[in-house]
Design a protein around this motif. Structure first.
Motif, PDB file in Angstrom:
ATOM      1  N   VAL A 218     -17.219  65.034   8.154  1.00 42.14           N
ATOM      2  CA  VAL A 218     -17.375  63.579   8.125  1.00 42.14           C
ATOM      3  C   VAL A 218     -18.795  63.200   7.706  1.00 42.14           C
ATOM      4  O   VAL A 218     -19.003  62.216   6.994  1.00 42.14           O
ATOM      5  CB  VAL A 218     -17.012  62.959   9.498  1.00 42.14           C
ATOM      6  CG1 VAL A 218     -17.988  63.399  10.594  1.00 42.14           C
ATOM      7  CG2 VAL A 218     -16.942  61.453   9.427  1.00 42.14           C
ATOM      8  N   GLU A 219     -19.765  64.011   8.098  1.00 40.89           N
ATOM      9  CA  GLU A 219     -21.157  63.709   7.741  1.00 40.89           C
ATOM     10  C   GLU A 219     -21.367  63.801   6.235  1.00 40.89           C
ATOM     11  O   GLU A 219     -22.320  63.220   5.700  1.00 40.89           O
ATOM     12  CB  GLU A 219     -22.121  64.679   8.443  1.00 40.89           C
ATOM     13  CG  GLU A 219     -22.205  64.533   9.961  1.00 40.89           C
ATOM     14  CD  GLU A 219     -21.299  65.510  10.720  1.00 40.89           C
ATOM     15  OE1 GLU A 219     -20.301  65.986  10.130  1.00 40.89           O
ATOM     16  OE2 GLU A 219     -21.580  65.790  11.901  1.00 40.89           O
TER      17      GLU A 219
ATOM     18  N   GLY B 164     -20.891  60.288   4.098  1.00 39.46           N
ATOM     19  CA  GLY B 164     -21.864  59.201   4.111  1.00 39.46           C
ATOM     20  C   GLY B 164     -22.646  59.221   5.402  1.00 39.46           C
ATOM     21  O   GLY B 164     -22.361  60.003   6.309  1.00 39.46           O
TER      22      GLY B 164
ATOM     23  N   GLN C 175     -15.482  54.816   5.158  1.00 41.79           N
ATOM     24  CA  GLN C 175     -16.243  54.572   6.404  1.00 41.79           C
ATOM     25  C   GLN C 175     -16.544  53.087   6.567  1.00 41.79           C
ATOM     26  O   GLN C 175     -16.415  52.516   7.654  1.00 41.79           O
ATOM     27  CB  GLN C 175     -17.540  55.401   6.392  1.00 41.79           C
ATOM     28  CG  GLN C 175     -17.259  56.893   6.547  1.00 41.79           C
ATOM     29  CD  GLN C 175     -18.450  57.774   6.223  1.00 41.79           C
ATOM     30  OE1 GLN C 175     -19.265  57.451   5.347  1.00 41.79           O
ATOM     31  NE2 GLN C 175     -18.558  58.908   6.906  1.00 41.79           N
TER      32      GLN C 175
ATOM     33  N   PHE D  85     -13.428  51.299   7.646  1.00 38.70           N
ATOM     34  CA  PHE D  85     -13.151  51.523   9.072  1.00 38.70           C
ATOM     35  C   PHE D  85     -13.982  50.560   9.919  1.00 38.70           C
ATOM     36  O   PHE D  85     -13.519  50.073  10.945  1.00 38.70           O
ATOM     37  CB  PHE D  85     -13.451  52.984   9.481  1.00 38.70           C
ATOM     38  CG  PHE D  85     -12.253  53.891   9.370  1.00 38.70           C
ATOM     39  CD1 PHE D  85     -11.705  54.189   8.129  1.00 38.70           C
ATOM     40  CD2 PHE D  85     -11.669  54.448  10.496  1.00 38.70           C
ATOM     41  CE1 PHE D  85     -10.601  55.022   8.011  1.00 38.70           C
ATOM     42  CE2 PHE D  85     -10.546  55.277  10.400  1.00 38.70           C
ATOM     43  CZ  PHE D  85     -10.021  55.566   9.161  1.00 38.70           C
ATOM     44  N   CYS D  86     -15.220  50.300   9.512  1.00 41.97           N
ATOM     45  CA  CYS D  86     -16.063  49.355  10.256  1.00 41.97           C
ATOM     46  C   CYS D  86     -15.554  47.930  10.073  1.00 41.97           C
ATOM     47  O   CYS D  86     -15.409  47.181  11.041  1.00 41.97           O
ATOM     48  CB  CYS D  86     -17.512  49.443   9.783  1.00 41.97           C
ATOM     49  SG  CYS D  86     -18.276  51.023  10.164  1.00 41.97           S
TER      50      CYS D  86
ATOM     51  N   MET E  82     -11.459  51.683  14.708  1.00 46.23           N
ATOM     52  CA  MET E  82     -11.958  52.577  15.760  1.00 46.23           C
ATOM     53  C   MET E  82     -12.122  51.796  17.046  1.00 46.23           C
ATOM     54  O   MET E  82     -12.344  50.594  17.032  1.00 46.23           O
ATOM     55  CB  MET E  82     -13.318  53.143  15.360  1.00 46.23           C
ATOM     56  CG  MET E  82     -14.395  52.076  15.310  1.00 46.23           C
ATOM     57  SD  MET E  82     -15.916  52.635  14.588  1.00 46.23           S
ATOM     58  CE  MET E  82     -15.617  52.384  12.854  1.00 46.23           C
TER      59      MET E  82
ATOM     60  N   GLY F  93     -13.834  55.773  19.270  1.00 46.33           N
ATOM     61  CA  GLY F  93     -14.422  56.433  18.111  1.00 46.33           C
ATOM     62  C   GLY F  93     -14.327  57.945  18.114  1.00 46.33           C
ATOM     63  O   GLY F  93     -14.794  58.594  17.178  1.00 46.33           O
TER      64      GLY F  93
ATOM     65  N   THR G  21     -12.247  59.083  15.310  1.00 50.40           N
ATOM     66  CA  THR G  21     -12.590  58.442  14.035  1.00 50.40           C
ATOM     67  C   THR G  21     -13.067  59.415  12.955  1.00 50.40           C
ATOM     68  O   THR G  21     -12.607  59.316  11.816  1.00 50.40           O
ATOM     69  CB  THR G  21     -13.617  57.319  14.289  1.00 50.40           C
ATOM     70  OG1 THR G  21     -13.119  56.481  15.343  1.00 50.40           O
ATOM     71  CG2 THR G  21     -13.844  56.492  13.045  1.00 50.40           C
ATOM     72  N   PRO G  22     -13.942  60.374  13.279  1.00 53.71           N
ATOM     73  CA  PRO G  22     -14.342  61.302  12.216  1.00 53.71           C
ATOM     74  C   PRO G  22     -13.132  61.991  11.582  1.00 53.71           C
ATOM     75  O   PRO G  22     -13.055  62.104  10.344  1.00 53.71           O
ATOM     76  CB  PRO G  22     -15.244  62.298  12.948  1.00 53.71           C
ATOM     77  CG  PRO G  22     -15.835  61.502  14.076  1.00 53.71           C
ATOM     78  CD  PRO G  22     -14.704  60.603  14.525  1.00 53.71           C
TER      79      PRO G  22
ATOM     80  N   VAL H 116     -11.346  59.500   9.383  1.00 48.06           N
ATOM     81  CA  VAL H 116     -12.097  59.185   8.161  1.00 48.06           C
ATOM     82  C   VAL H 116     -11.868  60.284   7.120  1.00 48.06           C
ATOM     83  O   VAL H 116     -11.556  60.009   5.958  1.00 48.06           O
ATOM     84  CB  VAL H 116     -13.604  59.008   8.473  1.00 48.06           C
ATOM     85  CG1 VAL H 116     -14.436  59.072   7.206  1.00 48.06           C
ATOM     86  CG2 VAL H 116     -13.841  57.680   9.195  1.00 48.06           C
TER      87      VAL H 116
ATOM     88  N   LEU I  57      -1.308  60.575   7.478  1.00 44.94           N
ATOM     89  CA  LEU I  57      -2.189  60.522   8.650  1.00 44.94           C
ATOM     90  C   LEU I  57      -1.484  60.995   9.922  1.00 44.94           C
ATOM     91  O   LEU I  57      -2.015  60.856  11.021  1.00 44.94           O
ATOM     92  CB  LEU I  57      -2.713  59.094   8.852  1.00 44.94           C
ATOM     93  CG  LEU I  57      -3.592  58.555   7.711  1.00 44.94           C
ATOM     94  CD1 LEU I  57      -3.999  57.108   7.982  1.00 44.94           C
ATOM     95  CD2 LEU I  57      -4.829  59.419   7.514  1.00 44.94           C
TER      96      LEU I  57
ATOM     97  N   ASN J 149      -3.063  63.257  12.822  1.00 43.65           N
ATOM     98  CA  ASN J 149      -4.207  62.805  13.632  1.00 43.65           C
ATOM     99  C   ASN J 149      -3.738  61.887  14.753  1.00 43.65           C
ATOM    100  O   ASN J 149      -2.987  60.941  14.515  1.00 43.65           O
ATOM    101  CB  ASN J 149      -5.190  62.016  12.753  1.00 43.65           C
ATOM    102  CG  ASN J 149      -5.861  62.892  11.710  1.00 43.65           C
ATOM    103  OD1 ASN J 149      -5.197  63.425  10.824  1.00 43.65           O
ATOM    104  ND2 ASN J 149      -7.155  63.057  11.821  1.00 43.65           N
TER     105      ASN J 149
END
Ligand code: FES
Ligand code: FES
Lengths: 216, 726
Positions: free
Chosen positions: A131-132, A135, A144, A147-148, A153, A156, A159-160, A163, A185, A188
């Motif tokens: 996920v890092e 971004g 990302q 999602f915001c 989320m 959270g 969330t990773p 994403v 999906l 998850n």
């Protein structure tokens, strides 16, 4: 996952031994592992007292950077990321550890995978995206950001994984219908129940990307 | 630092007219969204400290046993193992599968070494009869598993209310009577972040730092004080982010005490998070129940008599179930009689879980209302309205009915029939909650450089608390949300409440508002000489302050703050009149039942929820959705399963304990009840989780006539209800 053989109350070593043997073969076939001073996993004589592994150093290609890690043949990619790398990458979460929840989803060779089911040694030299890698808080990917914006989320913790899975789903099928998205999906889990807003986020990305293409 | 709370206040804080709001009552993206979406948010699970040890606990696999020996020798000699301790001695009993089944704790340099050491602990134990089901607990001669010292059976004292004879007489005179026995399984919280802590020890004169996945940043220091042998003020608890609680994370628990003890003994930081299977075994659950409910109604649908006989299944705890009639009213209160008791099993004690007891009560009560409506030929919505006191419920029911297409639905006062094995139905349910609010504090600090900090020792369980800690201040000062730094999740901050029973918003939001209001008046006091208007006659908007009615006399935010010679500290506290005490909700569900295979597909769910002034509409819709999703999951999928013979918990990970995923999601509509114009705020997390599964069961009944009395609504359950046991 039980910690002991229920019938005897003794630790059961048999399944571990066979598991490790398999892992070593995979590693050897890849030719990536160099045995360290501690040596490659030795033949186990007394399963009750021997630690059934040595460590190997290998290079993981995480988010475009080469990262050296010392791992055992049994070390999962998830644990390599979260606890073996220095500094660790803790964005990828562990929830079930058994391939049921998707919190640990990363891309390996561009394909979504449960990192808790992938042995680190099998990932050596293959591009891994966590996920890092998509971004940072100051420079988020479109997924990302969506999602915001759509509140995909709550706590959270899932969330990773979502994403990464959403990135993978939209890359694989950019025009996925809602039903197709649900399928993509379905690996998850989110306990807080963010699914409807995750779908909204994915739809917003689809719209944005489609608009971007038209503009081109 | 100047403190404006000392000065006289010009006016009382208020939430203001809704039409005047620039920030609140709108969609506010959560302020910690970016760190959560990028994996940068650090949860307790993710804390890494130099020299940190990894600890694990060993849970005995079955609930009841007598320990013969626990041999730690091999484990303690394994590489990297630093600490091993047995928590039981030979001859000790394991009395239930919960914290009492924790046999040992180990700590090692790496997680793998800790796991290896755990496997190397040799336990010899004599297994005893498991007592994992209520039936086993009620057998003649069953071992007593209750934790009460003087207990001589597994049945707690019954709580009896009302006069059975009066209820019987009323039921005898009723035109329609239904009687059913409902079986509700035990549900797990399944917080995706398991329970756990990271404890960093410190010398006696310094603070021990504890990272905790907790719903009670403020209460955790007290919970660990004894274990650590120090005053709570010498313990600092940090919860920057936490991965779900739902009622299961109020105290440090055994796992917290163990983390603290190992840190104390070794002098090194210790990371102890439960594994998923530990979590299922020892971290709590929602109690199950068996309820026999008998309800009667007059010909106009009005309920006239009710009797409930219920067992609560809370493992070694009592479990929870509110007394009847649940939300609905009976024409004459005296015609309600109930007997509720606890049946104890040797399994993990139930804990609070989002609206404790309410979803269980809802399941039985809504079923009775449906069945009476059908017996009397009354529309399901009309039947509810006739038996609910609150106008709010009436309007909410009409609203969800309209949204789900009730008006066009072909069978509203009788169940439908399958055509070609396919039947579609709609069902309803209602909820209430009394969240209230209590003492809470907040500090707002404004610095001469224009920066603003809003700080309170609350925690964000995913509700969006951190976002309103900033947003309420932004509204008051006419700033953007991102100009306010929200500080939460730290026990050293001004104290707030434990997040349980939806009390957080009703407690902390008024304190934040109060602090923000005082801060504003503190600034206005400085403006009196500059803009020449008295305190209370300014408008704060878009990063500007101006004199009300004269926009030419104005200053930008930065210039206002430049008037400060030192930071301005405003201390806010809970103000009763800023919070609301009672909320209502209604939900509708639409399902399709395949009457040949028994498969149920939920097509649509609608919820309408009030909560006073909505602080953040986006987060509110998330929570309403979350309630529906969890209720759907509860109704359709979840149940804890034990092996009755040996006592193994079979559903101990997410492959065998199913929760709802993306493919189970119906269309979902979360409606905020904007006809609620109360000028006050309140939490609402509990209410939306209460009626969803009841509405789904009602929809199944409405579709094909099958009244499911057992959860979850699996295919075999549907087929058995439709066609009888095969
Ligand atoms: S942690 Fe890998 S799937 Fe759950
Ligand atoms: S947001 Fe909490 S589990 Fe998904």
């Amino acid at each position: 996952m039980r910690e002991m053989d229920p019938s005897s109350g003794e630790p059961s070593a048999i399944s571990r031994r066979s598991f490790l043997k398999g892992a070593t073969q995979v590693a050897a076939a890849g030719g990536i592992i160099q045995a360290t001073a501690a040596g490659a996993p030795a033949e186990v004589v007394d399963p009750e007292v021997e630690t059934l592994s040595g460590t190997s150093s290998l290079e993981l290609l995480v988010n475009g950077k080469a990262r050296s890690v010392e791992v055992q043949p049994r070390t999962t990619l998830l644990h390599a990321l979260r606890t073996h790398m220095d500094p660790p990458l803790t964005g990828t979460k562990e929830v079930c550890g058994t391939g049921s929840c998707g919190a640990c989803t990363v891309l390996i060779d561009g394909q979504p995978a449960y990192s808790c089911l992938s042995l680190a040694v099998t990932c050596a030299g293959r591009p891994v995206t966590t996920v890092e890698g998509f971004g940072s808080a100051d420079a988020m990917s479109d997924v990302q950001q969506a999602f915001c914006d759509k509140d995909g989320m709550m706590c959270g913790f899932c969330t990773p994984g979502f994403v990464v899975a959403t990135h993978a789903a939209l890359d694989r099928s950019p025009k996925a219908s809602l039903d197709e998205l649900k399928y993509e999906l379905s690996g998850n889990f989110c306990r807080c129940g963010t699914y409807p807003h995750v779908f909204d986020a994915a739809a917003a990305v689809q719209e944005d990307r489609a608009r971007g293409e038209e503009g081109r | 630092m100047s403190s404006s709370s000392r000065g006289a206040q010009a006016s009382e804080p208020s939430w203001g007219k809704r039409s005047d709001l620039d920030v609140l009552n709108r969609d506010i993206p959560r302020v910690d969204g970016p760190v959560k979406a990028t994996g940068e948010a650090i949860y307790t699970h993710d804390v890494r400290l130099p020299g940190m040890l990894w600890a694990r606990v060993l849970v005995h696999p079955v609930p009841r046993a007598e320990i013969e020996s626990i041999d730690l020798e091999v484990a303690s000699e394994m590489p990297g193992v630093v600490y091993v301790e047995a928590l039981k001695e030979p001859g000790d009993a394991v009395r239930y599968l919960g914290d009492d089944a924790v046999l040992a704790v180990v700590a090692a340099e790496t997680p793998d070494q800790a796991a290896d050491a755990l496997r190397a602990i040799k336990v010899k134990a004599r297994r005893l009869a498991p007592v994992v089901t209520p039936a086993q607990a009620l057998e003649d001669g069953a071992p007593v598993v209750s934790r009460r010292r003087d207990a001589d059976s597994n049945v707690g004292r019954a709580n009896e209310r009302g006069d059975e004879a009066v209820a019987d007489a009323a039921l005898a005179g009723a035109v329609a009577v239904v009687e059913r026995t409902f079986e509700i399984p035990i549900q797990h919280h399944v917080c995706l972040e398991t329970h756990g802590h990271v404890v960093q020890p410190a010398p006696d004169d310094e603070q021990v730092t504890v990272y905790a996945s907790t719903q009670s940043v403020g209460g955790t220091p007290r919970g660990l004080a004894r274990t650590l042998g120090r005053d709570a003020s010498k313990i600092r608890v940090l919860t920057p982010h936490m991965g779900g609680g739902f009622g299961s994370k109020f105290g440090p628990g055994l796992e917290g005490a163990m983390a603290a003890r190992v840190a104390d003994q070794t002098g090194r930081p210790v990371h102890l998070m439960l594994t998923r299977s530990d979590e299922f075994a020892i971290a709590g659950n929602r109690s199950g129940s068996r309820q026999t409910l008998k309800v009667g109604a007059r010909s106009d649908g009005r309920l006239v008599g009710l009797k409930l006989d219920a067992d609560k299944h809370g493992g070694v705890s009592g479990g929870s179930l509110p007394g009847p009639p649940y939300i609905y009213t009976v024409a004459d209160d005296s015609a309600v009689a109930s007997r509720i008791r606890s049946v104890f099993t040797a399994t993990d004690g139930s804990r609070a879980m989002r609206a404790p007891g309410h979803p269980q009560a809802s399941f039985a009560m809504e079923a009775a209302v449906d069945e009476l409506a059908y017996l009397l030929g009354i529309d399901l919505v009309e039947m509810r309205i006739r038996n609910l006191d609150s106008e709010v419920h009436h309007r909410q029911l009409r609203r969800v009915a309209e949204e789900i297409g009730w008006g066009e639905h072909p069978h509203r006062d009788r169940p439908g029939r399958a055509e070609n094995g396919r039947a579609v139905g709609i069902g309803f349910g209602v909820s209430v909650w009394g969240p209230g609010g209590r003492s809470s504090r907040c500090d707002v600090t404004i610095r001469p450089d224009g920066s603003v900090v809003s700080a309170t020792a609350t925690q964000d369980l995913g509700t969006g608390a951190r976002t309103y800690v900033a947003a309420i201040v932004a509204e008051e000062l006419g700033l953007a949300v991102n100009m306010i730094e929200a500080r939460i999740g730290d026990s050293d901050l001004p104290p707030s409440v434990t997040s349980g029973g939806s009390v957080t918003t009703g407690s902390s939001a008024p304190a934040i508002k109060d602090a923000a209001h005082k801060a504003r008046e503190g600034l206005e006091a400085l403006l009196v000489d500059v803009l020449e208007a008295p305190v209370g006659s300014y408008v704060w908007r878009n990063g500007q302050v101006s004199v009300r009615g004269d926009s030419t006399r104005s200053l930008p935010w930065i210039a206002v703050c430049a008037l400060l010679r030192e930071p301005l500290l405003a201390q806010g506290e809970f103000r009763d009149f800023l919070h609301e005490g009672r909320i209502h909700g209604a939900q509708a569900a639409k399902v399709e039942v395949d009457t040949l295979t028994g498969r149920v597909k939920v097509l649509k769910m609608v919820a309408c929820q009030d909560q006073g002034l909505p602080l953040n509409r986006l987060a509110l819709r998330s929570q309403i959705n979350g309630g529906m999703v969890q209720a759907l999951s509860y109704g359709m999928l979840e149940q804890r399963v034990f092996d009755e013979q040996d006592g193994f918990l079979l559903s101990d990970n997410l492959d065998l304990y199913k929760i709802a995923g993306a493919q189970e999601m119906p269309e979902m509509v979360a409606l905020i009840d904007d006809e609620d114009e109360r000028p006050s705020v309140c939490g609402m997390a509990e209410a939306p989780v209460i009626p969803g599964h009841s509405a789904i069961a009602g929809a199944i009944h409405n579709a094909c006539g099958a009244r499911l009395t057992r959860m979850p609504f699996t295919a075999d359950n549907v087929l058995e209800t439709l066609y009888g046991k095969i």
